[in-house]
Motif scaffolding. Structure first.
Motif, PDB file in Angstrom:
ATOM      1  N   SER A 239       5.081 -10.626 -17.701  1.00  0.00           N
ATOM      2  CA  SER A 239       6.266  -9.136 -17.894  1.00  0.00           C
ATOM      3  C   SER A 239       7.180  -9.754 -16.176  1.00  0.00           C
ATOM      4  O   SER A 239       7.374 -10.577 -15.816  1.00  0.00           O
ATOM      5  CB  SER A 239       5.321  -7.800 -16.636  1.00  0.00           C
ATOM      6  OG  SER A 239       5.756  -7.127 -16.809  1.00  0.00           O
TER       7      SER A 239
ATOM      8  N   SER B 278       9.674 -11.514 -12.417  1.00  0.00           N
ATOM      9  CA  SER B 278       9.100 -12.012 -13.714  1.00  0.00           C
ATOM     10  C   SER B 278       8.117 -12.914 -12.871  1.00  0.00           C
ATOM     11  O   SER B 278       8.000 -13.195 -11.802  1.00  0.00           O
ATOM     12  CB  SER B 278       9.924 -13.224 -14.464  1.00  0.00           C
ATOM     13  OG  SER B 278       8.719 -13.261 -15.840  1.00  0.00           O
TER      14      SER B 278
ATOM     15  N   SER C  19       2.507   1.645 -20.165  1.00  0.00           N
ATOM     16  CA  SER C  19       3.437   0.652 -20.111  1.00  0.00           C
ATOM     17  C   SER C  19       4.495   0.700 -18.544  1.00  0.00           C
ATOM     18  O   SER C  19       4.268   1.244 -17.763  1.00  0.00           O
ATOM     19  CB  SER C  19       4.387   1.526 -21.302  1.00  0.00           C
ATOM     20  OG  SER C  19       3.854   1.606 -22.379  1.00  0.00           O
TER      21      SER C  19
ATOM     22  N   ASP D  30      13.330  -1.579 -19.681  1.00  0.00           N
ATOM     23  CA  ASP D  30      12.795  -1.740 -19.504  1.00  0.00           C
ATOM     24  C   ASP D  30      11.741  -1.396 -20.134  1.00  0.00           C
ATOM     25  O   ASP D  30      11.395  -0.402 -20.975  1.00  0.00           O
ATOM     26  CB  ASP D  30      11.270  -2.158 -18.219  1.00  0.00           C
ATOM     27  CG  ASP D  30      12.287  -3.006 -17.097  1.00  0.00           C
ATOM     28  OD1 ASP D  30      13.436  -3.848 -17.512  1.00  0.00           O
ATOM     29  OD2 ASP D  30      12.166  -2.590 -15.627  1.00  0.00           O
TER      30      ASP D  30
ATOM     31  N   ASN E 178       7.430  -3.145 -23.120  1.00  0.00           N
ATOM     32  CA  ASN E 178       6.841  -3.417 -23.309  1.00  0.00           C
ATOM     33  C   ASN E 178       6.753  -3.278 -25.020  1.00  0.00           C
ATOM     34  O   ASN E 178       4.873  -3.504 -25.847  1.00  0.00           O
ATOM     35  CB  ASN E 178       5.490  -3.173 -23.213  1.00  0.00           C
ATOM     36  CG  ASN E 178       4.903  -2.134 -22.828  1.00  0.00           C
ATOM     37  OD1 ASN E 178       5.214  -1.257 -23.490  1.00  0.00           O
ATOM     38  ND2 ASN E 178       3.023  -1.960 -22.551  1.00  0.00           N
TER      39      ASN E 178
ATOM     40  N   THR F 276       3.335  -6.696 -22.927  1.00  0.00           N
ATOM     41  CA  THR F 276       4.042  -7.309 -21.321  1.00  0.00           C
ATOM     42  C   THR F 276       5.556  -6.547 -21.371  1.00  0.00           C
ATOM     43  O   THR F 276       6.314  -6.007 -22.475  1.00  0.00           O
ATOM     44  CB  THR F 276       4.213  -8.665 -21.339  1.00  0.00           C
ATOM     45  OG1 THR F 276       4.595  -9.227 -22.345  1.00  0.00           O
ATOM     46  CG2 THR F 276       2.564  -9.373 -21.495  1.00  0.00           C
ATOM     47  N   GLY F 277       5.876  -6.137 -20.165  1.00  0.00           N
ATOM     48  CA  GLY F 277       7.220  -5.800 -20.005  1.00  0.00           C
ATOM     49  C   GLY F 277       8.824  -6.914 -20.169  1.00  0.00           C
ATOM     50  O   GLY F 277       8.357  -7.701 -19.472  1.00  0.00           O
ATOM     51  N   ASP F 278       9.877  -6.098 -20.737  1.00  0.00           N
ATOM     52  CA  ASP F 278      10.253  -7.483 -21.430  1.00  0.00           C
ATOM     53  C   ASP F 278      11.967  -6.059 -20.616  1.00  0.00           C
ATOM     54  O   ASP F 278      11.318  -4.828 -20.369  1.00  0.00           O
ATOM     55  CB  ASP F 278      10.727  -7.392 -22.712  1.00  0.00           C
ATOM     56  CG  ASP F 278       9.809  -8.725 -22.987  1.00  0.00           C
ATOM     57  OD1 ASP F 278       9.968  -9.882 -21.941  1.00  0.00           O
ATOM     58  OD2 ASP F 278       9.043  -8.919 -23.321  1.00  0.00           O
TER      59      ASP F 278
END
Length: 390
Positions: free
Chosen positions: A41, A63, A347, A364, A366, A371-373
Motif C-alpha cells: 500500500s 509505502s 478502500s 489515493d 485501490n 492495495t492503495g496506490d
C-alpha cells in the motif's frame, strides 16, 4: 532526551518506475498511476500537507513495501522511487504519515516514540522529541518558517473503548497536547493542553504564528471542530461555528495562509429540514465565507484558492469532483467529474489534493489490485469535463 536514530540499510534504495498513464474511462482526463508495487500500500501525505519538493520535481509518499510504513520519493519525470527512511516503525495508534514544508530540505515523521527529521539530500536522521508513554502521536505539520514541527499527542484510551470508539473516546475526554517542536533541537513548547480529544494540527503555510487544531468526536456533538490559535497573542477562537444541527471539519489552509477550507453538513437552526452538505472556506478570523452545496454526504475537500475546489466524492460517488468559482455571480459552477477512484468500503480515502499550480490532483485509490496506490490526474479545461449527474 530523545536518542539518535541510525537509518537501516534500505535507506537510499531505488525502485524502477511503477507508473503508467491512461485516459480516465469516465471523463477522458489523463491520469498517471505513480505507484504499483504488488501487495504493498502506497499513499501520498495527508491532504492537509504539501507533498512536493525539489522545485516540484519530486513527490513524497509513504509505502509499506518493506514491511512497515516508510517514506519514499518519486521523481515525477522518470518515475524512479527512492526510499528516504528506514527507521523504527510506530506503534499502533501513532501516525506514520510524513510532513514537509513545500520545497523544504527535511521530512518529518514519528519513528517509534520519537519525532525525527530526515535530510532529503543526505538521508541523515535527527531526533527532535520523544513523546511520553501512554500517548499517541498524530499527523505532524511544519510552521511556515520551517522552525517548528507542530503536532498533537493524545492519551491512549483504547482499553476503555469498544465498537462505538469515536463516541466513547470523545466522552472520555483524553488528555491532549498541541506541541511546537523546534527543528533546531530546542525546547519543546506546549501550545494547547486540555482533557479533550485533539486531533490533527495544521500550521498556516505563510503565517508562522497561526495554526488550527481539530476537536475530535462525533461532528454533531463537539463544541466546535475548527479552532485557530495565534501564538503571538495567545488567543484562540472558532471557525465556522454551526448555529444548529450539523458539523464541519477536515479543515486545511489555502495557499495564502489566510483562508481555512472545510466541508460540513447542516439541517437548519431548529434541526428540521433536509440535510445539506456544503464545502468552502473562510478567512482565519471567520469572516468572508465562500461556500457551495455539494452532493451526497460530503467528504474531504481541497483548494489552493477559492477559484478551484476539488472534493473526494464518496463511496456512492466514485470519482473526484471539481468546482469553479464565478466571481460575477458569487457562486460555484459544477461539479464536473475529473477522475475515477472507485472508492469502496475498506478502500483508502482518496484525500484529493490540488497541485500548487492547479494543474492536477493527487489522490489515493485501490482501484487496480486492492492495495492503495498514488495517482495524479491532469486537469483539462473545466468545460471539457463531464457534468456530474446524481
Amino acid at each position: 532526551m530523545a536518542e539518535n536514530i541510525t537509518q537501516g540499510p534500505r535507506a537510499g534504495s531505488h525502485w524502477p518506475s511503477e507508473g503508467d498513464v491512461y485516459d480516465d474511462p469516465n471523463t477522458g482526463a489523463t491520469v498517471r498511476r505513480l505507484t504499483g508495487y504488488p501487495g504493498a500500500s502506497s499513499l501520498h501525505p495527508y491532504f492537509t500537507e504539501p507533498c512536493l519538493y525539489d522545485d516540484g520535481r519530486r513527490m513524497v509518499v509513504s509505502s509499506d513495501r518493506t514491511g512497515d510504513s516508510q517514506v519514499f520519493s518519486i521523481d515525477l519525470e522518470t518515475g524512479l522511487l527512492t526510499q528516504l527512511s528506514d527507521v523504527p516503525a510506530v506503534e499502533s495508534g501513532t501516525s506514520s504519515r510524513p510532513a514537509i514544508v513545500e520545497n523544504g530540505d527535511e521530512v518529518y515523521r514519528w519513528s517509534g516514540d520519537q519525532m525525527v527529521a530526515i535530510d532529503l539530500a543526505t538521508l541523515s536522521v535527527r531526533s527532535l522529541y520523544e513523546k511520553p508513554s501512554g500517548y499517541h502521536g498524530k499527523i505532524p505539520g511544519v510552521s511556515a518558517d520551517g522552525a517548528n514541527v507542530i503536532v498533537s499527542i493524545v492519551e491512549d484510551v483504547r482499553d476503555r473503548t469498544g465498537d462505538d470508539w469515536m463516541t466513547e473516546k470523545f466522552e472520555l475526554g483524553p488528555h491532549s497536547k498541541v506541541l511546537s517542536i523546534p527543528t533546531d533541537g530546542g525546547e519543546v513548547e506546549t501550545i494547547v493542553e486540555d482533557d479533550r480529544w485533539i486531533g490533527h494540527v495544521n500550521p498556516s503555510p505563510t503565517r508562522p504564528e497561526l495554526l488550527t487544531y481539530c476537536e475530535e468526536g462525533p461532528w454533531g456533538r463537539v463544541d466546535n471542530r475548527i479552532w485557530v490559535v495565534d501564538r503571538e497573542t495567545g488567543e484562540t477562537w472558532k471557525v465556522r461555528e454551526m448555529p444548529g444541527e450539523g458539523g464541519v471539519g477536515h479543515e486545511y489552509w489555502l495557499a495564502d495562509g489566510e483562508r481555512v477550507g472545510y466541508h460540513g453538513w447542516e439541517t437548519g437552526s431548529d434541526g428540521d429540514g433536509d440535510r445539506r452538505a456544503f464545502a468552502g472556506s473562510a478567512r482565519y478570523d471567520d469572516t468572508d465565507r465562500i461556500e457551495t452545496e455539494i452532493p451526497g454526504g460530503g467528504t474531504h475537500t481541497h483548494s489552493n484558492t477559492p477559484e478551484l475546489l476539488v472534493t473526494d466524492g464518496s463511496t456512492d460517488i466514485p470519482c473526484t469532483l471539481l468546482y469553479r468559482y464565478d466571481e460575477e455571480t458569487g457562486e460555484y459552477e459544477g461539479p464536473r467529474t475529473l477522475a475515477t477512484h472507485d472508492w469502496q468500503s475498506g478502500s483508502p480515502h482518496p484525500h484529493s489534493r490540488l497541485l500548487p499550480d492547479g494543474s492536477g490532483v493527487v489522490f489515493d485509490s485501490n482501484r487496480y489490485d486492492g492495495t492503495g496506490d498514488v495517482f495524479l490526474a491532469e486537469i483539462p479545461p473545466f468545460e471539457d469535463l463531464p457534468k456530474y449527474e446524481a
